[in-house]
Design an enzyme around this catalytic site. Structure first.
Site, mmCIF file in Angstrom:
data_model
loop_
_atom_site.group_PDB
_atom_site.id
_atom_site.type_symbol
_atom_site.label_atom_id
_atom_site.label_comp_id
_atom_site.label_asym_id
_atom_site.label_seq_id
_atom_site.Cartn_x
_atom_site.Cartn_y
_atom_site.Cartn_z
ATOM 1 N N LYS A 19 -15.321 1.254 -7.079
ATOM 2 C CA LYS A 19 -14.366 0.368 -6.095
ATOM 3 C C LYS A 19 -15.251 -0.441 -5.094
ATOM 4 O O LYS A 19 -14.882 -1.577 -4.692
ATOM 5 C CB LYS A 19 -13.264 1.319 -5.567
ATOM 6 N N GLY A 442 10.691 -1.061 7.530
ATOM 7 C CA GLY A 442 10.196 0.086 8.050
ATOM 8 C C GLY A 442 8.723 0.069 8.487
ATOM 9 O O GLY A 442 8.513 0.035 10.033
ATOM 10 N N ARG A 525 -7.345 -0.742 -6.001
ATOM 11 C CA ARG A 525 -6.763 0.398 -5.214
ATOM 12 C C ARG A 525 -6.236 1.687 -5.681
ATOM 13 O O ARG A 525 -5.902 1.752 -6.791
ATOM 14 C CB ARG A 525 -5.152 -0.393 -4.927
ATOM 15 N N TRP A 571 5.242 10.451 -6.893
ATOM 16 C CA TRP A 571 4.011 9.830 -6.574
ATOM 17 C C TRP A 571 3.169 10.962 -6.177
ATOM 18 O O TRP A 571 2.037 10.875 -5.365
ATOM 19 C CB TRP A 571 4.282 9.007 -5.302
ATOM 20 N N GLU A 675 13.735 -5.390 -3.322
ATOM 21 C CA GLU A 675 13.215 -6.550 -3.481
ATOM 22 C C GLU A 675 13.773 -7.478 -4.185
ATOM 23 O O GLU A 675 14.383 -7.169 -5.244
ATOM 24 C CB GLU A 675 11.927 -6.092 -4.218
ATOM 25 N N HIS A 704 4.589 -9.624 -0.279
ATOM 26 C CA HIS A 704 3.284 -9.424 -0.967
ATOM 27 C C HIS A 704 2.152 -10.290 -0.656
ATOM 28 O O HIS A 704 1.082 -10.316 -1.168
ATOM 29 C CB HIS A 704 3.441 -9.041 -2.561
HETATM 30 N N1 GLN Z 1 9.332 2.481 4.379
HETATM 31 C C1 GLN Z 1 8.235 1.778 3.738
HETATM 32 C C2 GLN Z 1 7.664 0.766 4.265
HETATM 33 O O1 GLN Z 1 8.199 0.101 5.084
HETATM 34 C C3 GLN Z 1 8.747 1.441 2.236
HETATM 35 C C4 GLN Z 1 7.720 1.161 1.593
HETATM 36 C C5 GLN Z 1 8.050 0.884 -0.012
HETATM 37 O O2 GLN Z 1 9.222 0.636 -0.363
HETATM 38 N N2 GLN Z 1 6.971 1.196 -0.779
HETATM 39 O O3 GLN Z 1 6.522 0.730 4.152
#
Ligand code: GLN
Ligand code: ZN
Length: 764
Positions: A19, A442, A525, A571, A675, A704
């Site tokens: 990495k 968020g 990553r 996760w 999304e 992204h």
């Molecule tokens: N609340 C998280 C953020 O805003 C949501 C992240 C995600 O959906 N992977 O980062």
């Protein structure tokens, strides 16, 4: 003699050497030769340590600097034109395909990435068209085979199988409508023949040929292609071991077992029940059966006695010469070694096996089956028996309060008090949001300063009080920023979180954390999933402090922010001794208390993120309902404990919901965000098809990429959405959280978003 085998190894290196080297190369701090050297050192260390652990069949060709499917595309010349003719070296073309490139004169986006089966690993999707011209640019399997051989280690090269390669790919933009990558099989096979014949000429005895699509329902239609491919390849190849993993073969077994290969590998970790059928199918043939008995997906020590029972069954039926003991899949989903963990207690450490420890397990199991009298093997078996017994003993210490609470969950705990239409009125009264309310998902940029403050806290260079002061300041900045640009439903920005799962794991009882257990997510990553080791509960409120502080700064409503139970489970490394359902419901109850506490503290909207809900769907459709039967209730348990006045939100990262949209509806969140910016049409079609009754915010721009969407673009998106969605249900938000973005583009993008929403209020 029974051989032991490992299907693939983590690529990162024990100290994250790969990495670091890859990122240094991207940053211009390391030359291509130095990168090659760093990679060679890690490969060498991996091969030697597998050998040292006693593994007989050691893989080569599975290493990668970014992604093994991307390597395969580059080797077979499946390189989209947009990356060529830019004056880039082959290595830079390769990285450009993986992660895009924006340097002088070059501006190409990354290729699409997709989740690798049901794991959290992402592969780079190959793009095929009528114009694809397969040729062998290089033979990675052969290069690595020779590299290992020079070190005195004989390996078994790993090659991605032709049907899987095509089946996982997609039609390139320029392909004609209806083009199917699998139609290229005839053109692809000659190149495979060349690759495999070269291996044979180099003295390779056998090759692991990966065809994991065989565990999918969708592989059934490829029966003919499998037959054609292997009939052509087998005669010119070393012995081929057809390798499947992550699930069961089911009806695909009928044709897979008849292919002219030398061996078949099956996953007995995920699908132990398939063993009898597989034995019956291979018995009349001469196939060697490779038993994927040591999990490549979890980090728990293998119960060697239980594994031996399964393996013995196969050995009795087929004879020892026809059995190999192996990891269930590549070990790429596991961290390198327990040896680098210094903070786990000795008791905890004794529960786990990472990649190198798993390698030792396959070797021991194979030795026992072979009838080895080596006292070291007996010692290892005895030590394993003791460890497993201790872990079982620990597992008996369940938390009665938590278990009873799960057992006492009643159907009414899953439902809000009133239907959405009633709740909406009540919520509107206290939230006072305008039409087309604007909000974010968020997180705000996780700046270098934030990461440094956290690092200083961990090294005790600053006190907890100093750290908290710093976080409060960050929250205040984010709140003032949102007020200034005119967002409606605010967030606190999540500066206190290292990661959306790890953060919650750290605050809950029942988890342990590692220092070095990195697992590849994509490219360079890596994530460090927390491990669930016992019953999960919430010793005290987690986010209430930060959300209340944020709310105290503003008269605008503040949205609380939590990670959902299904996502935390998916996760993390879950326990293996109790069901995922039980673990998920424990998480759900802990989060339920948090949501209730947030409401008590005066928070009027709470978002419970479930980005991993979709990816957790089982590979086989027949298994979906069983998963949804606990996943959906878990979310509802977490969110339905509040009064009608609390507005619940949820967020999903993937828009690929065609077939489970009714389940998303069934969650009954007051507002969902999804999304959508990359697939407007598709998602809108889904809405058209099912309709949607609660509020919804399909992302209006892609977070992204650092690109700033223009106000005009966002207006167009809103207009497009309003052709399908009722105006009173539409919420305006970006695609996902902003933590990986910089402030400059965040500010510019959100200003355009707010202006576009203002325009919509006047226009509709
Ligand atoms: N609340 C998280 C953020 O805003 C949501 C992240 C995600 O959906 N992977 O980062
Ligand atoms: Zn997201």
């Amino acid at each position: 003699m029974v051989l032991s085998s490992v299907l693939g190894f983590p690529r990162i290196g024990a100290n994250r050497e790969v990495k670091k080297a890859v990122e240094a190369y991207w940053g211009g701090k390391l030359s291509a030769d130095e990168l090659t050297k760093a990679a060679a050192d890690v490969k060498k260390a991996s091969w030697l340590s597998l050998k040292e652990r006693g593994v007989d069949v050691i893989p080569s060709g599975d290493f990668t600097l970014y992604d093994h499917i991307l390597d395969h595309s580059a080797a077979f010349n499946v390189i989209p034109k947009r990356y060529l003719g830019k004056g880039l070296s082959p290595l830079d073309v390769y990285f450009a395909m993986g992660r895009g490139r924006q340097t002088e004169g070059v501006d190409v986006p990354a290729s699409e990435m997709k989740k690798w089966f049901d794991s959290n690993y992402h592969f780079v999707v190959p793009e095929f068209s009528e114009e694809t011209e397969f040729k062998l640019n290089f033979n990675k399997a052969l290069e690595e085979y020779n590299e290992a051989k020079a070190l005195g280690i004989t390996t078994r090269p790993v090659v991605v199988g032709p049907v899987t390669f095509l089946a996982l790919g997609k039609a390139a933009k320029e392909a004609r409508a209806g083009f199917q990558p699998i139609s290229l099989l005839g053109q692809l096979l000659p190149v495979y023949k060349q690759l495999l014949a070269d291996l044979k000429a180099a003295g390779v005895e056998s090759v692991q040929i990966d065809e994991p699509v065989l565990v999918l329902d969708s592989a059934a239609i490829y029966e003919k292609q499998f037959a054609q491919a292997y009939a052509e390849l087998a005669p010119v190849s070393p012995k081929l071991v057809l390798t499947t993993y992550y699930g069961r073969l089911d009806s695909n077994l009928t044709f897979a077992a008849k292919l002219p290969v030398a061996g078949l590998h099956i996953d007995l970790d995920r699908a132990p029940a398939q063993l009898d059928d597989v034995i019956a199918a291979v018995k009349p043939t001469s196939l060697v059966l490779s038993l994927g008995i040591v999990s490549g997906r979890n980090i728990w020590k293998t119960d060697i006695q239980a594994a031996l029972k399964l393996a013995q069954k196969a050995a009795d039926a087929l004879g020892k010469e026809r059995v190999i003991v192996a990891t269930s899949s590549s070990l790429l989903h596991t961290p390198v070694t327990l040896a680098s963990e210094n903070k786990l207690t000795p008791e905890q450490k004794d529960w786990f096996s990472f990649a190198l420890e798993k390698a030792a397990e396959v070797a021991v199991i194979a030795s026992v089956l072979s009838g080895s009298q080596d006292p070291k093997v007996a010692e290892a078996v005895e030590a394993n028996r003791v460890s497993i017994a201790k872990r079982r003993e620990f597992e008996r210490n369940s938390d009665a309060t938590v278990r009873n609470r799960v057992a006492a969950i009643t159907p009414d705990m899953l439902e809000r008090k009133s239907p959405f239409a009633v709740r909406k009125e009540i919520q509107q009264k206290q939230l006072q949001l305008p039409k087309f309310p604007t909000t974010t998902i968020g997180s705000f940029p996780q700046t270098k300063e934030i990461r440094q403050a956290r690092a200083k806290l961990n090294k005790k260079e600053i006190t907890v009080a100093e750290y908290e002061k710093f976080i409060e300041q960050e929250i205040e900045n984010v709140v003032r920023f949102q007020e200034r640009i005119g967002l409606d439903l605010l967030v606190h920005g999540e500066p206190e979180r290292n990661d959306m799962v790890q953060y919650f794991g750290e605050q809950l009882d029942g988890f342990v954390f590692t220092q070095n257990a990195w697992v590849q997510s994509y490219g360079s990553r890596y994530v460090r999933p927390p491990i669930i080791v016992s019953d999960v509960s919430r010793p005290k409120p987690i986010t209430v402090r930060w959300s209340s502080y944020a709310q105290s700064l503003t008269s605008k409503p503040m949205k609380g922010m939590l990670t959902g139970p299904v996502t935390i489970l998916n996760w993390s490394f879950p326990r293996a001794d109790v069901s995922r359902e039980l673990q998920c419901k424990q998480l759900a109850l802990a989060l339920r208390d948090e949501v209730v506490d947030l409401e008590k503290a005066g928070i009027k909207a709470v978002q419970v993120d479930e980005p991993a809900l979709r990816e957790g769907l089982p590979l086989r459709k027949a298994d979906w309902q069983a998963y949804l039967d606990w996943a959906l209730p878990s979310f509802k348990i977490a969110t339905a404990g509040v009064t009608d006045a609390l507005q619940t939100h949820s967020h999903f990262c993937y828009s690929d919901f065609d077939d489970i949209f009714p389940s998303i509806q069934a969650l009954d969140a007051d507002v969902i965000s999804i999304e959508a910016s990359k697939s407007d049409l598709k998602l809108l079609n889904t809405f058209k098809h099912y309709g949607y009754s609660n509020q919804i915010g399909p992302g209006v721009y892609d977070i992204h990429s650092p690109r700033v969407p223009s106000e005009e673009e966002i207006k167009e998106r809103i207009a497009a959405m309003l052709t399908t969605l009722p105006a009173d249900l539409l919420v305006i938000n970006p695609d996902c959280g902003l933590k990986t973005r910089g402030w400059a583009e965040t500010e510019a993008s959100l200003v355009n978003l707010v202006n576009a929403a203002r325009w919509a209020r006047q226009t509709y």
